[in-house]
Structure formats: C-alpha cells, structure tokens
Design a protein around this motif. Structure first.
Motif, PDB file in Angstrom:
ATOM      1  N   PRO A  13      40.008  33.156  49.233  1.00 40.08           N
ATOM      2  CA  PRO A  13      39.531  34.531  49.041  1.00 40.08           C
ATOM      3  C   PRO A  13      39.515  34.982  47.574  1.00 40.08           C
ATOM      4  N   ALA A  14      40.394  34.439  46.772  1.00 38.94           N
ATOM      5  CA  ALA A  14      40.417  34.787  45.349  1.00 38.94           C
ATOM      6  C   ALA A  14      39.158  34.300  44.633  1.00 38.94           C
ATOM      7  N   ASN A  15      38.450  33.348  45.237  1.00 44.10           N
ATOM      8  CA  ASN A  15      37.241  32.777  44.629  1.00 44.10           C
ATOM      9  C   ASN A  15      35.944  33.296  45.246  1.00 44.10           C
ATOM     10  N   ASP A  16      36.030  34.264  46.144  1.00 43.61           N
ATOM     11  CA  ASP A  16      34.823  34.732  46.835  1.00 43.61           C
ATOM     12  C   ASP A  16      33.731  35.170  45.859  1.00 43.61           C
ATOM     13  N   GLN A  17      34.038  36.036  44.920  1.00 44.52           N
ATOM     14  CA  GLN A  17      33.004  36.540  44.015  1.00 44.52           C
ATOM     15  C   GLN A  17      32.473  35.432  43.113  1.00 44.52           C
ATOM     16  N   ALA A  18      33.351  34.551  42.657  1.00 46.04           N
ATOM     17  CA  ALA A  18      32.891  33.423  41.827  1.00 46.04           C
ATOM     18  C   ALA A  18      31.944  32.538  42.625  1.00 46.04           C
ATOM     19  N   MET A  19      32.264  32.295  43.894  1.00 40.38           N
ATOM     20  CA  MET A  19      31.375  31.492  44.739  1.00 40.38           C
ATOM     21  C   MET A  19      30.025  32.167  44.883  1.00 40.38           C
ATOM     22  N   ILE A  20      30.020  33.472  45.138  1.00 40.13           N
ATOM     23  CA  ILE A  20      28.759  34.205  45.297  1.00 40.13           C
ATOM     24  C   ILE A  20      27.931  34.118  44.014  1.00 40.13           C
ATOM     25  N   ASP A  21      28.574  34.267  42.873  1.00 40.82           N
ATOM     26  CA  ASP A  21      27.866  34.198  41.594  1.00 40.82           C
ATOM     27  C   ASP A  21      27.313  32.796  41.334  1.00 40.82           C
ATOM     28  N   LYS A  22      28.132  31.770  41.570  1.00 43.08           N
ATOM     29  CA  LYS A  22      27.680  30.390  41.336  1.00 43.08           C
ATOM     30  C   LYS A  22      26.597  29.989  42.337  1.00 43.08           C
ATOM     31  N   ARG A  23      26.668  30.505  43.540  1.00 39.29           N
ATOM     32  CA  ARG A  23      25.625  30.254  44.539  1.00 39.29           C
ATOM     33  C   ARG A  23      24.303  30.826  44.056  1.00 39.29           C
TER      34      ARG A  23
END
Length: 96
Positions: A13-23
C-alpha cells in the motif's frame, strides 16, 4: 477483433501512488511504440489488490507489445512495484 489483457496483482500500500504513476508512464511508452492500445483501466478490488484491463485493437497488436515488453525501459520500474501477478487474455465478443 478487440482483445483485453487482464492483469491482477498486489502492491505494498505504501507504493500505490508510485505504481499508478509508473503505470501511466509505461502506458505512454507502449502507446508511442506499439499502436493498438485503445484503452487502459485500473481498478482496486475490495481486498486491496488491483485489476488492470488493457484493451487492444487486435490480438496481433497485443502480442507484438507483449513480446517486446522486456525491452521497454519503463516496464521494469512499473512491474517492480507489483507482486503475485497473473494475466489472462479475452476476446471481446459483445458490447452492450
């Protein structure tokens, strides 16, 4: 015939926004290099895992992009934030 690639995965969950951005960065790179990606939708499931739908104009267009995935620089950073990934492909046979 339109196809959809459905990928299910988890993230910390700490990486949710980073995942969305990298996606988003990955999708832009794929669209630039591989015509045929018409739509991408990301959803969070009740258990906190994710489901990602990428719609392609044809199976051939999708297969070309999938075959090249290891060479797309933006793919590694995006996939590094995911775990427990599974994927399946479906041919769209009806839209109402």
């Amino acid at each position: 015939m339109t196809v959809v690639r459905i990928t299910r995965f988890k993230t910390d969950p700490a990486n949710d926004q980073a995942m969305i951005d990298k996606r988003a960065t990955l999708i832009a790179a794929v669209r630039e290099s591989f015509p045929g990606l018409t739509e991408a939708r990301l959803g969070r499931l009740e258990d906190g895992s994710w489901v990602d739908h990428w719609y392609w104009e044809s199976a051939a267009a999708m297969q070309k992009a999938l075959a090249a995935a290891p060479t797309i620089p933006e793919a590694g950073p995006a996939f590094a934030l995911t775990t427990d990934s599974t994927a399946e492909t479906a041919e769209i046979v009806a839209v109402v």
